[in-house]
Design a protein around this motif. Structure first.
Motif, PDB file in Angstrom:
ATOM      1  N   ASP A 134      -4.454  28.603   2.141  1.00  0.00           N
ATOM      2  CA  ASP A 134      -5.439  27.737   2.234  1.00  0.00           C
ATOM      3  C   ASP A 134      -4.941  26.626   1.550  1.00  0.00           C
ATOM      4  O   ASP A 134      -4.727  26.736   0.545  1.00  0.00           O
ATOM      5  CB  ASP A 134      -6.682  28.458   1.697  1.00  0.00           C
ATOM      6  CG  ASP A 134      -8.037  28.395   2.463  1.00  0.00           C
ATOM      7  OD1 ASP A 134      -8.148  27.599   3.221  1.00  0.00           O
ATOM      8  OD2 ASP A 134      -9.040  29.048   2.188  1.00  0.00           O
ATOM      9  N   ALA A 135      -5.394  25.398   2.597  1.00  0.00           N
ATOM     10  CA  ALA A 135      -4.770  23.980   1.935  1.00  0.00           C
ATOM     11  C   ALA A 135      -6.088  23.419   1.692  1.00  0.00           C
ATOM     12  O   ALA A 135      -6.697  22.909   2.643  1.00  0.00           O
ATOM     13  CB  ALA A 135      -3.650  23.655   2.767  1.00  0.00           C
ATOM     14  N   ASP A 136      -6.018  22.441   0.760  1.00  0.00           N
ATOM     15  CA  ASP A 136      -7.147  21.287   0.728  1.00  0.00           C
ATOM     16  C   ASP A 136      -6.680  20.236  -0.495  1.00  0.00           C
ATOM     17  O   ASP A 136      -7.332  19.884  -1.312  1.00  0.00           O
ATOM     18  CB  ASP A 136      -8.400  21.953   0.232  1.00  0.00           C
ATOM     19  CG  ASP A 136      -9.676  20.920   0.111  1.00  0.00           C
ATOM     20  OD1 ASP A 136      -9.507  19.993   0.981  1.00  0.00           O
ATOM     21  OD2 ASP A 136     -10.552  21.043  -0.630  1.00  0.00           O
ATOM     22  N   GLY A 137      -5.339  19.647  -0.129  1.00  0.00           N
ATOM     23  CA  GLY A 137      -5.041  18.547  -0.820  1.00  0.00           C
ATOM     24  C   GLY A 137      -4.348  18.856  -2.120  1.00  0.00           C
ATOM     25  O   GLY A 137      -4.659  19.949  -2.716  1.00  0.00           O
ATOM     26  N   GLY A 138      -3.217  18.419  -2.332  1.00  0.00           N
ATOM     27  CA  GLY A 138      -2.375  18.504  -3.534  1.00  0.00           C
ATOM     28  C   GLY A 138      -1.837  20.067  -3.616  1.00  0.00           C
ATOM     29  O   GLY A 138      -1.400  20.329  -4.626  1.00  0.00           O
ATOM     30  N   VAL A 175      -8.712   8.282 -10.013  1.00  0.00           N
ATOM     31  CA  VAL A 175      -9.419   9.772 -10.171  1.00  0.00           C
ATOM     32  C   VAL A 175      -8.311  10.651 -10.541  1.00  0.00           C
ATOM     33  O   VAL A 175      -7.100  10.403 -10.133  1.00  0.00           O
ATOM     34  CB  VAL A 175     -10.198   9.978  -9.020  1.00  0.00           C
ATOM     35  CG1 VAL A 175     -11.545   9.512  -9.003  1.00  0.00           C
ATOM     36  CG2 VAL A 175      -9.505  10.301  -7.810  1.00  0.00           C
ATOM     37  N   VAL A 176      -8.487  11.714 -10.916  1.00  0.00           N
ATOM     38  CA  VAL A 176      -7.486  12.914 -11.085  1.00  0.00           C
ATOM     39  C   VAL A 176      -7.776  13.924 -10.099  1.00  0.00           C
ATOM     40  O   VAL A 176      -8.823  14.203  -9.699  1.00  0.00           O
ATOM     41  CB  VAL A 176      -7.526  13.431 -12.551  1.00  0.00           C
ATOM     42  CG1 VAL A 176      -8.645  14.383 -12.687  1.00  0.00           C
ATOM     43  CG2 VAL A 176      -6.227  14.084 -12.834  1.00  0.00           C
ATOM     44  N   ASP A 177      -6.617  14.535  -9.721  1.00  0.00           N
ATOM     45  CA  ASP A 177      -6.559  15.673  -8.664  1.00  0.00           C
ATOM     46  C   ASP A 177      -7.655  15.512  -7.551  1.00  0.00           C
ATOM     47  O   ASP A 177      -8.454  16.042  -7.293  1.00  0.00           O
ATOM     48  CB  ASP A 177      -7.297  17.137  -9.645  1.00  0.00           C
ATOM     49  CG  ASP A 177      -7.290  18.132  -8.765  1.00  0.00           C
ATOM     50  OD1 ASP A 177      -6.651  18.262  -7.720  1.00  0.00           O
ATOM     51  OD2 ASP A 177      -8.180  19.015  -9.210  1.00  0.00           O
ATOM     52  N   LEU A 178      -6.731  14.764  -6.590  1.00  0.00           N
ATOM     53  CA  LEU A 178      -7.486  14.573  -5.426  1.00  0.00           C
ATOM     54  C   LEU A 178      -7.757  15.705  -4.428  1.00  0.00           C
ATOM     55  O   LEU A 178      -6.785  16.696  -4.151  1.00  0.00           O
ATOM     56  CB  LEU A 178      -6.632  13.407  -4.498  1.00  0.00           C
ATOM     57  CG  LEU A 178      -6.754  12.080  -5.264  1.00  0.00           C
ATOM     58  CD1 LEU A 178      -5.623  11.844  -6.154  1.00  0.00           C
ATOM     59  CD2 LEU A 178      -6.443  11.119  -3.921  1.00  0.00           C
ATOM     60  N   ALA A 185      -8.411   9.840   2.770  1.00  0.00           N
ATOM     61  CA  ALA A 185      -9.434   8.852   2.787  1.00  0.00           C
ATOM     62  C   ALA A 185      -9.366   7.826   1.829  1.00  0.00           C
ATOM     63  O   ALA A 185      -9.633   6.648   1.898  1.00  0.00           O
ATOM     64  CB  ALA A 185     -10.909   9.196   3.005  1.00  0.00           C
ATOM     65  N   GLY A 186      -8.486   8.041   0.678  1.00  0.00           N
ATOM     66  CA  GLY A 186      -8.208   7.042  -0.620  1.00  0.00           C
ATOM     67  C   GLY A 186      -7.292   6.152  -0.360  1.00  0.00           C
ATOM     68  O   GLY A 186      -6.448   6.199   0.782  1.00  0.00           O
ATOM     69  N   GLU A 187      -7.099   5.330  -1.138  1.00  0.00           N
ATOM     70  CA  GLU A 187      -6.044   4.198  -1.130  1.00  0.00           C
ATOM     71  C   GLU A 187      -4.919   4.626  -1.792  1.00  0.00           C
ATOM     72  O   GLU A 187      -3.685   4.053  -1.466  1.00  0.00           O
ATOM     73  CB  GLU A 187      -6.314   2.989  -1.904  1.00  0.00           C
ATOM     74  CG  GLU A 187      -7.883   2.451  -1.468  1.00  0.00           C
ATOM     75  CD  GLU A 187      -9.107   2.606  -2.105  1.00  0.00           C
ATOM     76  OE1 GLU A 187      -9.875   3.687  -2.006  1.00  0.00           O
ATOM     77  OE2 GLU A 187      -9.314   1.795  -3.077  1.00  0.00           O
ATOM     78  N   ALA A 188      -4.732   5.566  -2.673  1.00  0.00           N
ATOM     79  CA  ALA A 188      -3.381   5.972  -3.302  1.00  0.00           C
ATOM     80  C   ALA A 188      -3.441   7.360  -3.856  1.00  0.00           C
ATOM     81  O   ALA A 188      -4.347   8.021  -4.184  1.00  0.00           O
ATOM     82  CB  ALA A 188      -3.013   4.919  -4.291  1.00  0.00           C
ATOM     83  N   ASP A 189      -2.228   7.977  -3.597  1.00  0.00           N
ATOM     84  CA  ASP A 189      -2.003   9.496  -4.209  1.00  0.00           C
ATOM     85  C   ASP A 189      -0.505   9.135  -5.036  1.00  0.00           C
ATOM     86  O   ASP A 189       0.471   8.813  -4.640  1.00  0.00           O
ATOM     87  CB  ASP A 189      -1.640  10.245  -2.948  1.00  0.00           C
ATOM     88  CG  ASP A 189      -1.430  11.577  -3.062  1.00  0.00           C
ATOM     89  OD1 ASP A 189      -1.964  11.936  -4.248  1.00  0.00           O
ATOM     90  OD2 ASP A 189      -0.776  12.226  -2.408  1.00  0.00           O
TER      91      ASP A 189
END
Ligand code: CDP
Length: 261
Positions: A134-138, A175-178, A185-189
């Protein structure tokens, strides 16, 4: 027929009360659960739930290298296979490993290699199989973290554990842990990983835009989060040995009762 549902992102990634869409503060991690020794047939294994991510890691080795020509006469090799299940994401993922999976496998391998004593195992391999169900970012960070635990569970000598987390920028805030939606939808990772024996980063990737000051603040946020996750890894390893001790104590008690009769 093409899929009609479009990828749609919310306009805002913060709620009216200043919290993130999933109710977290800016420096708050998603809920994390870890367990080691979860697979019977692997030399070492671990399972991780990190927000909506669910990931297994299995380790085999040291063992013969197949295909044989990959073996190195003076050292062992580490092979990492990161895979996402076809059902792990909203739009069915093709089962064959794509470019992204190959890249992430390589990245995770580079993160883990510094903590291993591969020079002590010439001609052999350590293999780490990572299954994201199951995948949801990071997932690359979560996979690195669970793979380090599985290596430790296999009893592979290590200089230290490795811990990984991503920071980033969403709606202009650090923010931490996107989460998956924040990642898209964010600006940077900014995913990073820490090897604890030397307090060095073994991973630093970057995608998006940030000023140098923002980058420094993000690294401070990451550092705080990495320490919390590292504690959880240590606890997961301790839990297993506490359970083993409990089992040994119980079997000794049974033996003693048998001896008294
Ligand atoms: O997972 P990670 O953030 O390390 O890598 P990414 O390539 O930035 O992917 C971000 C997220 O996009 C993943 O965690 C998945 O939730 C999602 N994804 C997807 O929906 N379909 C794919 N084929 C690949 C990723």
């Amino acid at each position: 027929m093409p899929l009609i549902i479009k990828d749609e992102y919310p306009e805002k990634l913060f709620r009216e009360d200043g919290k993130r869409l999933d109710g977290r503060e800016k420096n708050e991690l998603r809920p994390i659960k870890m367990e080691v020794g979860v697979l019977k047939n692997a030399d070492g294994s671990a399972y991780l739930e990190w927000g909506n991510n669910k990931i297994f890691a299995a380790v085999y080795g040291p063992r013969d290298v197949h295909p044989h020509h990959l073996a190195k006469p003076d050292r062992g090799i580490l092979r990492v296979f990161y895979r996402m299940a076809t059902y792990s994401v909203f739009e069915r993922k093709r089962p064959a490993p794509g470019r992204r999976e190959k890249e992430i496998s390589m990245v995770i391998s580079d993160c883990l290699e510094p903590v291993l004593f591969l020079e002590l195992y010439p001609g052999t391999s350590f293999e780490v199989f990572i299954e994201v169900i199951d995948a949801d970012g990071g997932t690359r960070c979560a996979s690195t973290t669970v793979a380090a635990l599985a290596l430790a569970d296999a009893g592979v000598p290590m200089r230290s554990l490795v811990t990984s987390v991503a920071c980033g920028k969403i709606d202009g805030e650090l923010v931490v842990d996107l989460s998956g939606i924040e990642d898209k939808a964010g600006e940077a990772d900014l995913p990073c990983a820490m090897t604890w024996f030397n307090d060095q980063l073994s991973l630093l990737q970057f995608d998006g835009e940030m000023t140098l000051d923002e980058m420094n603040t993000s690294m401070d946020l990451a550092s705080e989060a990495l320490k919390k996750i590292y504690e959880m890894q240590l606890n997961a390893l301790k839990e297993k040995y506490l359970a083993v001790r409990e089992e040994v104590n119980q079997s000794q008690e049974i033996e003693n009762i048998g001896g008294d009769e």
